[in-house]
Scaffold this motif. Structure first.
Motif, short mmCIF file in Angstrom:
data_model
loop_
_atom_site.label_atom_id
_atom_site.label_comp_id
_atom_site.label_asym_id
_atom_site.label_seq_id
_atom_site.Cartn_x
_atom_site.Cartn_y
_atom_site.Cartn_z
N ARG A 175 -7.55 10.90 -18.53
CA ARG A 175 -7.30 10.55 -17.13
C ARG A 175 -8.37 11.15 -16.23
N GLU A 176 -9.62 10.84 -16.54
CA GLU A 176 -10.72 11.33 -15.70
C GLU A 176 -10.64 10.80 -14.27
N ASP A 177 -9.89 9.69 -14.07
CA ASP A 177 -9.76 9.11 -12.74
C ASP A 177 -9.03 10.04 -11.77
N LEU A 178 -8.32 11.04 -12.32
CA LEU A 178 -7.58 11.97 -11.47
C LEU A 178 -8.38 13.24 -11.15
N ILE A 179 -9.58 13.34 -11.72
CA ILE A 179 -10.40 14.53 -11.50
C ILE A 179 -11.11 14.45 -10.16
N ALA B 87 0.83 -1.20 0.00
CA ALA B 87 0.00 0.00 0.00
C ALA B 87 0.87 1.25 0.00
N LYS B 88 1.94 1.23 0.77
CA LYS B 88 2.86 2.37 0.82
C LYS B 88 3.54 2.57 -0.53
N ARG B 89 3.90 1.46 -1.18
CA ARG B 89 4.54 1.54 -2.48
C ARG B 89 3.58 2.10 -3.53
N ARG B 90 2.33 1.64 -3.49
CA ARG B 90 1.33 2.16 -4.44
C ARG B 90 1.09 3.65 -4.22
N SER B 91 1.06 4.06 -2.95
CA SER B 91 0.86 5.47 -2.63
C SER B 91 2.02 6.31 -3.17
N PHE B 92 3.24 5.81 -3.01
CA PHE B 92 4.41 6.53 -3.50
C PHE B 92 4.37 6.66 -5.02
N ARG B 93 4.01 5.57 -5.70
CA ARG B 93 3.93 5.61 -7.16
C ARG B 93 2.85 6.57 -7.64
N ALA B 94 1.72 6.59 -6.92
CA ALA B 94 0.64 7.50 -7.30
C ALA B 94 1.07 8.95 -7.15
N LYS B 95 1.77 9.27 -6.05
CA LYS B 95 2.25 10.63 -5.84
C LYS B 95 3.29 11.01 -6.88
N ARG B 96 4.17 10.07 -7.21
CA ARG B 96 5.18 10.34 -8.22
C ARG B 96 4.55 10.60 -9.58
N GLU B 97 3.49 9.84 -9.90
CA GLU B 97 2.81 10.04 -11.17
C GLU B 97 2.17 11.43 -11.24
N TYR C 126 -4.55 28.11 -6.44
CA TYR C 126 -4.67 26.66 -6.50
C TYR C 126 -5.90 26.23 -7.30
N GLU C 127 -7.02 26.88 -7.04
CA GLU C 127 -8.26 26.51 -7.73
C GLU C 127 -8.16 26.79 -9.23
N ASN C 128 -7.56 27.91 -9.60
CA ASN C 128 -7.41 28.24 -11.02
C ASN C 128 -6.48 27.24 -11.72
N GLU C 129 -5.37 26.92 -11.05
CA GLU C 129 -4.43 25.96 -11.65
C GLU C 129 -5.04 24.56 -11.73
N MET C 130 -5.86 24.20 -10.73
CA MET C 130 -6.49 22.89 -10.73
C MET C 130 -7.50 22.76 -11.87
N LYS C 131 -8.24 23.83 -12.14
CA LYS C 131 -9.21 23.79 -13.23
C LYS C 131 -8.51 23.55 -14.57
N SER C 132 -7.41 24.25 -14.78
CA SER C 132 -6.65 24.06 -16.03
C SER C 132 -6.05 22.66 -16.09
N TRP C 133 -5.52 22.20 -14.96
CA TRP C 133 -4.89 20.88 -14.93
C TRP C 133 -5.91 19.77 -15.16
N GLU C 134 -7.08 19.90 -14.54
CA GLU C 134 -8.11 18.88 -14.70
C GLU C 134 -8.63 18.85 -16.13
N ALA C 135 -8.71 20.02 -16.77
CA ALA C 135 -9.13 20.05 -18.17
C ALA C 135 -8.11 19.31 -19.04
N LYS C 136 -6.84 19.48 -18.71
CA LYS C 136 -5.78 18.79 -19.44
C LYS C 136 -5.86 17.29 -19.22
#
Length: 228
Positions: A185-189, A96-106, A169-179
Motif C-alpha cells: 500500500r505505497e499509495d498511503l505513504i 466525494a463525501k462518501r469516498r472521503s468517509f470510506r478512505a478515513k474508515r480504511e 507521531y513521527e516514530n509511529e508513522m515511520k513504523s506504520w509506513e514501513a508496514k
C-alpha cells in the motif's frame, strides 16, 4: 425546488434481496450471533443456494430494474437544464463525501497513528470537563479566552507536551509506513514533500509558535461561526 432525494432508488441485487427477506429469520434462529457473524452465515447460505432458487431473486431484480429505468427516465424528463446541473453537482459532492468517509474508515482499520496535537489542543482536552459553560461551544470559548491569557511560562508545559507528541507521531508513522510498504500500500505513504525536514532548535520553536497562533486563530473563527 427539486432534490436528489426524489431520484428513484436503484433496486436491490439478488443477494441483498435475499438478505433483506431472510435476515429476521436468521436472527431469530441465531440469537447468539453478532451482526458480522450473522451476515457471514447468510452469505454462506446464499452461496450454497441452488441455482433455481437464486433465479427467483434474479428475476425479481430484473423486473424492478426495468421499472427503475422507466421511473428514472420520467424523473429526468421533468428537470430543467439548471435543475439537472444543480443535481449533478449535489450528487458529485455526496459521492466525494462518501469516498472521503470510506478512505478515513480504511485508515482507521489499518491502524494509522493519530496526528500530533498542538499545545492549545492539549490544554483544551485537559480542562474541558472542569470548565464552566452550558454548551460545548461555551466551554470552548471559555478555554480559548483562558489560553490567550496564559503567560509564555504557563503555556510552556503544554507546548513541550506537543513537541513530545510530535516525536511520538513521527516514530509511529515511520513504523506504520514501513508496514504499509510490506502490504503493498505505497499509495498511503507520505510524499517526500510532506515528510518533516530536520529543524534547528530556533526554527522548531518559531514553527511551534506560529502553529499555536494559527490554532488560536482557527479556533476563534470557528467559535465566531458557531455563535452566528
Amino acid at each position: 425546488g427539486i432534490s436528489s432525494d426524489e431520484r428513484p432508488k436503484r433496486p436491490l441485487t439478488a443477494y441483498f434481496r435475499f438478505l433483506k427477506e431472510n435476515r429476521s429469520a436468521f436472527r431469530q434462529n441465531n440469537p447468539e450471533m453478532n451482526n458480522m457473524e450473522l451476515v457471514k452465515k447468510i452469505a454462506d447460505t446464499w452461496k450454497e443456494l441452488p441455482a433455481s432458487q437464486k433465479q427467483v431473486y434474479e428475476e425479481a431484480r430484473k423486473t424492478d430494474w426495468q421499472r427503475y429505468k422507466e421511473r428514472l427516465a420520467a424523473y429526468k424528463a421533468q428537470l430543467t437544464p439548471a435543475q439537472a446541473a444543480a443535481l449533478k453537482e449535489e450528487r458529485s459532492k455526496r459521492l466525494a463525501k462518501r469516498r472521503s468517509f470510506r478512505a478515513k474508515r480504511e485508515l482507521t482499520v489499518l491502524g494509522k497513528p493519530k496526528r500530533s496535537r498542538s499545545g492549545f489542543n492539549i490544554f483544551v482536552s485537559e480542562n474541558f470537563q472542569e470548565s464552566e459553560g452550558i454548551s460545548p461551544v461555551a466551554k470552548l470559548k471559555q478555554l480559548f479566552d483562558a489560553w490567550q491569557k496564559l503567560s509564555s511560562s504557563q503555556k510552556q508545559p503544554y507546548l513541550q507536551l506537543a513537541e513530545d507528541d510530535k516525536v511520538r507521531y513521527e516514530n509511529e508513522m515511520k513504523s506504520w509506513e514501513a508496514k504499509m510498504v510490506e502490504l503493498g500500500r505505497e499509495d498511503l505513504i507520505r510524499s517526500r514533500k510532506q515528510k518533516p525536514k530536520t529543524k534547528t532548535a530556533e526554527t522548531a520553536k518559531n514553527a511551534e509558535t506560529a502553529k499555536a497562533s494559527s490554532q488560536e486563530n482557527k479556533a476563534k473563527l470557528k467559535l465566531k461561526k458557531r455563535e452566528e
